[in-house]
Design an enzyme around this catalytic site. Structure first.
Site, PDB file in Angstrom:
ATOM      1  N   LYS A   1      -2.896   5.837  -4.455  1.00  0.00           N
ATOM      2  CA  LYS A   1      -3.982   6.733  -4.061  1.00  0.00           C
ATOM      3  C   LYS A   1      -3.911   8.061  -4.820  1.00  0.00           C
ATOM      4  O   LYS A   1      -2.832   8.611  -5.033  1.00  0.00           O
ATOM      5  CB  LYS A   1      -3.926   7.008  -2.549  1.00  0.00           C
ATOM      6  CG  LYS A   1      -3.880   5.734  -1.701  1.00  0.00           C
ATOM      7  CD  LYS A   1      -3.951   6.034  -0.205  1.00  0.00           C
ATOM      8  CE  LYS A   1      -3.718   4.798   0.627  1.00  0.00           C
ATOM      9  NZ  LYS A   1      -2.283   4.519   0.850  1.00  0.00           N
TER      10      LYS A   1
ATOM     11  N   GLY B   1      -2.007   1.971  15.928  1.00  0.00           N
ATOM     12  CA  GLY B   1      -1.919   3.343  16.408  1.00  0.00           C
ATOM     13  C   GLY B   1      -1.272   4.099  15.272  1.00  0.00           C
ATOM     14  O   GLY B   1      -1.639   3.911  14.127  1.00  0.00           O
TER      15      GLY B   1
ATOM     16  N   ASP C   1       0.841  -1.184   0.000  1.00  0.00           N
ATOM     17  CA  ASP C   1       0.000   0.000   0.000  1.00  0.00           C
ATOM     18  C   ASP C   1       0.881   1.241   0.000  1.00  0.00           C
ATOM     19  O   ASP C   1       1.667   1.455   0.909  1.00  0.00           O
ATOM     20  CB  ASP C   1      -0.876  -0.026   1.264  1.00  0.00           C
ATOM     21  CG  ASP C   1      -1.772   1.191   1.350  1.00  0.00           C
ATOM     22  OD1 ASP C   1      -1.299   2.250   1.829  1.00  0.00           O
ATOM     23  OD2 ASP C   1      -2.941   1.100   0.947  1.00  0.00           O
TER      24      ASP C   1
ATOM     25  N   HIS D   1      -7.704   9.338  -1.970  1.00  0.00           N
ATOM     26  CA  HIS D   1      -6.978   9.350  -0.702  1.00  0.00           C
ATOM     27  C   HIS D   1      -7.753  10.054   0.413  1.00  0.00           C
ATOM     28  O   HIS D   1      -7.765   9.610   1.559  1.00  0.00           O
ATOM     29  CB  HIS D   1      -5.629  10.057  -0.915  1.00  0.00           C
ATOM     30  CG  HIS D   1      -4.598   9.721   0.107  1.00  0.00           C
ATOM     31  ND1 HIS D   1      -3.257   9.667  -0.185  1.00  0.00           N
ATOM     32  CD2 HIS D   1      -4.690   9.429   1.424  1.00  0.00           C
ATOM     33  CE1 HIS D   1      -2.574   9.342   0.917  1.00  0.00           C
ATOM     34  NE2 HIS D   1      -3.430   9.207   1.902  1.00  0.00           N
TER      35      HIS D   1
ATOM     36  N   TYR E   1       3.025   9.915  -0.618  1.00  0.00           N
ATOM     37  CA  TYR E   1       4.173   9.439   0.169  1.00  0.00           C
ATOM     38  C   TYR E   1       5.503   9.684  -0.552  1.00  0.00           C
ATOM     39  O   TYR E   1       6.562   9.519   0.026  1.00  0.00           O
ATOM     40  CB  TYR E   1       4.043   7.944   0.496  1.00  0.00           C
ATOM     41  CG  TYR E   1       2.740   7.550   1.160  1.00  0.00           C
ATOM     42  CD1 TYR E   1       1.950   8.482   1.828  1.00  0.00           C
ATOM     43  CD2 TYR E   1       2.302   6.233   1.099  1.00  0.00           C
ATOM     44  CE1 TYR E   1       0.746   8.103   2.413  1.00  0.00           C
ATOM     45  CE2 TYR E   1       1.102   5.854   1.698  1.00  0.00           C
ATOM     46  CZ  TYR E   1       0.330   6.797   2.350  1.00  0.00           C
ATOM     47  OH  TYR E   1      -0.851   6.409   2.920  1.00  0.00           O
TER      48      TYR E   1
ATOM     49  N   GLU F   1       7.802 -10.470  12.255  1.00  0.00           N
ATOM     50  CA  GLU F   1       6.933 -10.759  13.411  1.00  0.00           C
ATOM     51  C   GLU F   1       5.456 -10.578  13.069  1.00  0.00           C
ATOM     52  O   GLU F   1       4.604 -11.334  13.508  1.00  0.00           O
ATOM     53  CB  GLU F   1       7.256  -9.794  14.569  1.00  0.00           C
ATOM     54  CG  GLU F   1       8.161 -10.370  15.615  1.00  0.00           C
ATOM     55  CD  GLU F   1       8.585  -9.308  16.628  1.00  0.00           C
ATOM     56  OE1 GLU F   1       7.966  -8.216  16.698  1.00  0.00           O
ATOM     57  OE2 GLU F   1       9.553  -9.575  17.354  1.00  0.00           O
TER      58      GLU F   1
ATOM     59  N   GLN G   1     -10.715   2.684   2.869  1.00  0.00           N
ATOM     60  CA  GLN G   1      -9.554   2.551   3.751  1.00  0.00           C
ATOM     61  C   GLN G   1      -9.628   3.658   4.806  1.00  0.00           C
ATOM     62  O   GLN G   1      -9.638   4.836   4.474  1.00  0.00           O
ATOM     63  CB  GLN G   1      -8.255   2.673   2.938  1.00  0.00           C
ATOM     64  CG  GLN G   1      -7.037   2.334   3.768  1.00  0.00           C
ATOM     65  CD  GLN G   1      -5.718   2.505   3.011  1.00  0.00           C
ATOM     66  OE1 GLN G   1      -4.870   3.296   3.404  1.00  0.00           O
ATOM     67  NE2 GLN G   1      -5.545   1.766   1.935  1.00  0.00           N
TER      68      GLN G   1
ATOM     69  N   ASN H   1      11.287  -2.121  10.088  1.00  0.00           N
ATOM     70  CA  ASN H   1      12.206  -2.907  10.879  1.00  0.00           C
ATOM     71  C   ASN H   1      12.029  -4.367  10.476  1.00  0.00           C
ATOM     72  O   ASN H   1      10.937  -4.907  10.567  1.00  0.00           O
ATOM     73  CB  ASN H   1      11.821  -2.642  12.350  1.00  0.00           C
ATOM     74  CG  ASN H   1      12.525  -3.559  13.309  1.00  0.00           C
ATOM     75  OD1 ASN H   1      12.603  -4.770  13.111  1.00  0.00           O
ATOM     76  ND2 ASN H   1      13.021  -2.978  14.372  1.00  0.00           N
ATOM     77  N   LYS H   2      13.121  -4.986  10.008  1.00  0.00           N
ATOM     78  CA  LYS H   2      13.017  -6.356   9.465  1.00  0.00           C
ATOM     79  C   LYS H   2      12.423  -7.328  10.462  1.00  0.00           C
ATOM     80  O   LYS H   2      11.570  -8.147  10.131  1.00  0.00           O
ATOM     81  CB  LYS H   2      14.395  -6.855   9.025  1.00  0.00           C
ATOM     82  CG  LYS H   2      14.863  -6.236   7.728  1.00  0.00           C
ATOM     83  CD  LYS H   2      16.120  -6.901   7.195  1.00  0.00           C
ATOM     84  CE  LYS H   2      16.384  -6.435   5.772  1.00  0.00           C
ATOM     85  NZ  LYS H   2      17.566  -7.068   5.187  1.00  0.00           N
TER      86      LYS H   2
END
Length: 303
Positions: free
Chosen positions: A68, A204, A34, A101, A39, A263, A174, A257-258
């Site tokens: 968007k 968040g 996305d 958007h 951006y 995770e 969205q 973060n890889k």
């Protein structure tokens, strides 16, 4: 739209990180990417997708890519050129989903957030139904497979759905959605109309100054989420993502973060029992991190 999801790149993301994070996410199994013109990293994201196609990791049709239409391009005649600009940056022939958007039109031009000498946003007046017709034409032209919206309230969705001569209805809406803003009424409305709810800021929000209210509590530090996470031997982030999946929401997780990117895929490995779902529902306080405060006062301001 599948439920695997990924980098919700946002304003102020370092371009090199967008490239590396997108490549890595595709390598570990993410397929839904996305991004947006706003951006300003579609060039890097496109490069990442193309390099993973070139090395045989994926085929183009394995990737679900969302872009968007930014608020300065809502005039119908600007819609297709805006999408073509994104495609040129991406170096792709089509996007899988193209969405409006934000419903508040801003003055067209080079600036993403045009303002007057007092720093007040310069609005434009556009009939969103005409904008929608221009998106329908982009779909007919094969530039996007599907079309949808973002940050629309239920009246604005109704306006599109009830438009005379509607050719395609929005496939998704969205919206910001997380345990502090669970959007249950809007989700019910979307589902009743077969519109897929997609959650952004599902963890968040990263604290991006100027876009996010920095006074709000940090969702992932919530003690209730912590306790549920501990019980399931998961992170609070994975609990927040799993919560959305079980509500039938397509969920976007933003990370560079890889370790965390990987995770977040744990979300498919367990299920939250009804009592945990109910507890998380109870955290709702209609707290919005991304209030697009510059747009307050425009007749199409959705919140």
């Amino acid at each position: 739209m599948d439920s695997s999801s990924h980098v919700q790149n946002s304003p102020k993301v370092p371009k090199s990180e967008a490239l590396e994070a997108t490549k890595y996410a595709i390598e570990v199994g993410f397929r839904h990417i996305d991004s947006a013109y706003l951006y300003q990293n579609e060039e890097q994201v496109g490069q990442a997708i193309r390099s993973k196609i070139a090395d045989g990791t994926v085929k183009r049709e394995d990737i679900f890519y969302t872009s968007k239409l930014w608020a300065t391009f809502l005039r119908p005649e600007l819609v297709r050129p805006a999408l073509e600009k994104s495609l040129k940056n991406l170096q792709l022939d089509y996007v899988d989903l193209y969405i409006i958007h934000f419903p508040v039109a801003l003055k067209p031009g080079e600036e993403l957030l045009p303002t007057d000498e007092n720093g007040k946003a310069l609005f434009d007046t556009v009939d969103l139904c005409r904008t929608w017709e221009a998106l329908e034409k982009c779909k007919d032209a094969g530039l996007t497979k599907s079309i949808g919206v973002s940050n629309f309230n239920h009246q604005q969705l109704e306006r599109i759905l009830n438009k005379p001569g509607l050719k395609y209805k929005p496939v998704c809406n969205q919206v910001e959605c997380h345990p502090y803003l669970n959007q249950s009424k809007l989700l019910d409305f979307c589902k009743s109309k077969d519109i897929i709810p997609v959650a952004y800021s599902a963890l968040g929000s990263q604290r991006v100054k100027g876009w996010v209210n920095l006074n709000h509590p940090v969702l992932l530090e919530d003690p209730v989420l912590h306790a549920i996470a501990k019980k399931h031997k998961q992170t609070s982030a994975v609990i927040a993502l799993r919560y959305q999946l079980q509500r039938g929401v397509v969920v976007l997780a933003k990370s560079y973060n890889k370790k965390r990117i990987k995770e977040n895929l744990q979300v498919f490995n367990f299920e939250l029992p009804p009592e945990d779902m109910k507890t998380i529902d109870g955290l709702n306080q209609n707290l919005r991190y991304c209030d697009f405060s510059y747009a307050v006062g425009h007749p199409d301001y959705p919140f």
